[in-house]
Design an enzyme around this catalytic site. Structure first.
Site, short mmCIF file in Angstrom:
data_model
loop_
_atom_site.label_atom_id
_atom_site.label_comp_id
_atom_site.label_asym_id
_atom_site.label_seq_id
_atom_site.Cartn_x
_atom_site.Cartn_y
_atom_site.Cartn_z
N ASP A 273 16.67 -0.04 11.50
CA ASP A 273 15.93 1.13 11.98
C ASP A 273 16.80 2.18 12.68
O ASP A 273 16.31 2.94 13.52
CB ASP A 273 14.80 0.70 12.95
CG ASP A 273 13.82 -0.26 12.29
OD1 ASP A 273 13.60 -0.14 11.07
OD2 ASP A 273 13.29 -1.13 13.00
N HIS B 256 8.97 3.15 8.83
CA HIS B 256 8.73 2.32 10.02
C HIS B 256 7.47 2.84 10.71
O HIS B 256 7.30 4.05 10.87
CB HIS B 256 9.94 2.41 10.95
CG HIS B 256 9.82 1.51 12.13
ND1 HIS B 256 10.05 0.15 12.05
CD2 HIS B 256 9.46 1.75 13.42
CE1 HIS B 256 9.85 -0.39 13.23
NE2 HIS B 256 9.50 0.54 14.08
N GLU C 34 1.25 6.93 7.12
CA GLU C 34 2.38 6.53 6.27
C GLU C 34 2.13 6.89 4.81
O GLU C 34 3.05 7.31 4.10
CB GLU C 34 2.61 5.01 6.36
CG GLU C 34 3.12 4.53 7.69
CD GLU C 34 3.33 3.02 7.70
OE1 GLU C 34 3.88 2.48 6.74
OE2 GLU C 34 2.92 2.37 8.68
N SER D 288 0.83 -1.21 0.00
CA SER D 288 0.00 0.00 0.00
C SER D 288 0.87 1.27 0.00
O SER D 288 0.49 2.28 -0.59
CB SER D 288 -0.98 0.00 1.17
OG SER D 288 -0.30 0.12 2.39
N ASN D 289 2.05 1.21 0.62
CA ASN D 289 2.94 2.38 0.57
C ASN D 289 3.51 2.57 -0.83
O ASN D 289 3.61 3.71 -1.32
CB ASN D 289 4.08 2.23 1.59
CG ASN D 289 3.66 2.66 2.97
OD1 ASN D 289 3.43 3.84 3.22
ND2 ASN D 289 3.50 1.70 3.87
C1 GRF Z 1 4.05 -0.60 6.81
O1 GRF Z 1 3.38 -0.49 8.03
C2 GRF Z 1 5.49 -0.14 6.94
O2 GRF Z 1 5.66 0.82 7.91
C3 GRF Z 1 6.19 -1.41 7.36
O3 GRF Z 1 5.53 -2.44 6.67
C4 GRF Z 1 4.20 -2.06 6.37
C5 GRF Z 1 4.04 -2.25 4.89
O4 GRF Z 1 2.74 -2.12 4.45
N1 GRF Z 1 7.60 -1.30 7.11
P1 GRF Z 1 2.43 -2.05 2.89
O5 GRF Z 1 2.97 -3.34 2.26
O6 GRF Z 1 3.06 -0.84 2.34
O7 GRF Z 1 0.92 -2.03 2.82
#
Ligand code: GRF
Length: 200
Positions: free
Chosen positions: A154, A113, A183, A17-18
């Site tokens: 991190d 993170h 995020e 999703s990011n």
């Molecule tokens: C997010 O919460 C990010 O902070 C962590 O992993 C998750 C990834 O989610 N590192 P997505 O695959 O981007 O939905």
């Protein structure tokens, strides 16, 4: 005159999703950058599917495909260099990036993170473990952090951070959802900030 578009690789292991939020932000803005590669340790996941649907090259790379970790790391560097990648974005990549790859992209690799680093980071702090730890610690706020990647989990320099409140009655899941929404706005902003830093 054509200016070089920054070539971005995203590393993902899950839904992505990011990755999607950064992809859409670049399309809307538009930034002088494009996501040209999605690398994953899982051939089938939401992120890889999204990449295929949008004509972004995919690379499935795992340690198991190689005789040694060093060969795996060298192959990863080669794939990135062959694709002329300028910037690497870790977006839910559930593996430690080999040191050789980190070294090949100094100040050019970011991670997001789901907490306010330096608290609640490090090995084993991922997914709902993070949000459970935040609730157990009785924190009144949490948030998201985008940081540069170095050889330690991190621990790299923080580029951007934003808080969200912890609400009465929060569960790890409800807090995770609030942080994830944060995020999705924060990571595109961080990418824009990195592009600006690199130009100057
Ligand atoms: C997010 O919460 C990010 O902070 C962590 O992993 C998750 C990834 O989610 N590192 P997505 O695959 O981007 O939905």
């Amino acid at each position: 005159m054509t200016t070089h578009k920054t070539r971005i690789a995203v590393f993902c292991s899950g839904g992505g999703s990011n990755f999607k939020s950064i992809y859409h932000a670049i399309a809307e803005k538009p930034l002088n950058a494009e996501i040209v590669l999605c690398l994953s340790n899982r051939s089938e996941c939401g992120a890889m599917e999204f990449a295929r649907e949008n004509g972004i090259a995919t690379v499935h790379l795992t340690e198991k495909q190689f005789n040694s970790f060093d060969e795996f790391a060298a192959a990863m560097v080669k794939r990135l260099k062959d694709a002329q990648i300028d910037i690497v974005l870790l977006a839910g990549y559930m593996r430690k990036v080999p040191d050789a790859v980190v070294k090949a992209f100094p100040d050019k690799m970011l991670n997001i993170h789901p907490a306010l680093l330096p608290k609640f980071g490090g090995e084993g702090m991922y997914g709902l473990y993070v949000h459970t730890a935040v609730l157990d610690a009785g924190e009144s706020e949490s948030g998201a952090t985008v940081h540069f990647v170095n050889e330690e989990y991190d621990k790299g320099k923080i580029l951007l951070q934003r808080t969200v409140p912890v609400l009465a009655g929060d569960t790890p899941e409800s807090l995770a959802a609030r942080v994830l929404e944060c995020e999705h706005r924060l990571y595109p902003e961080a990418v824009e900030k990195l592009l600006t830093i690199q130009k100057s």
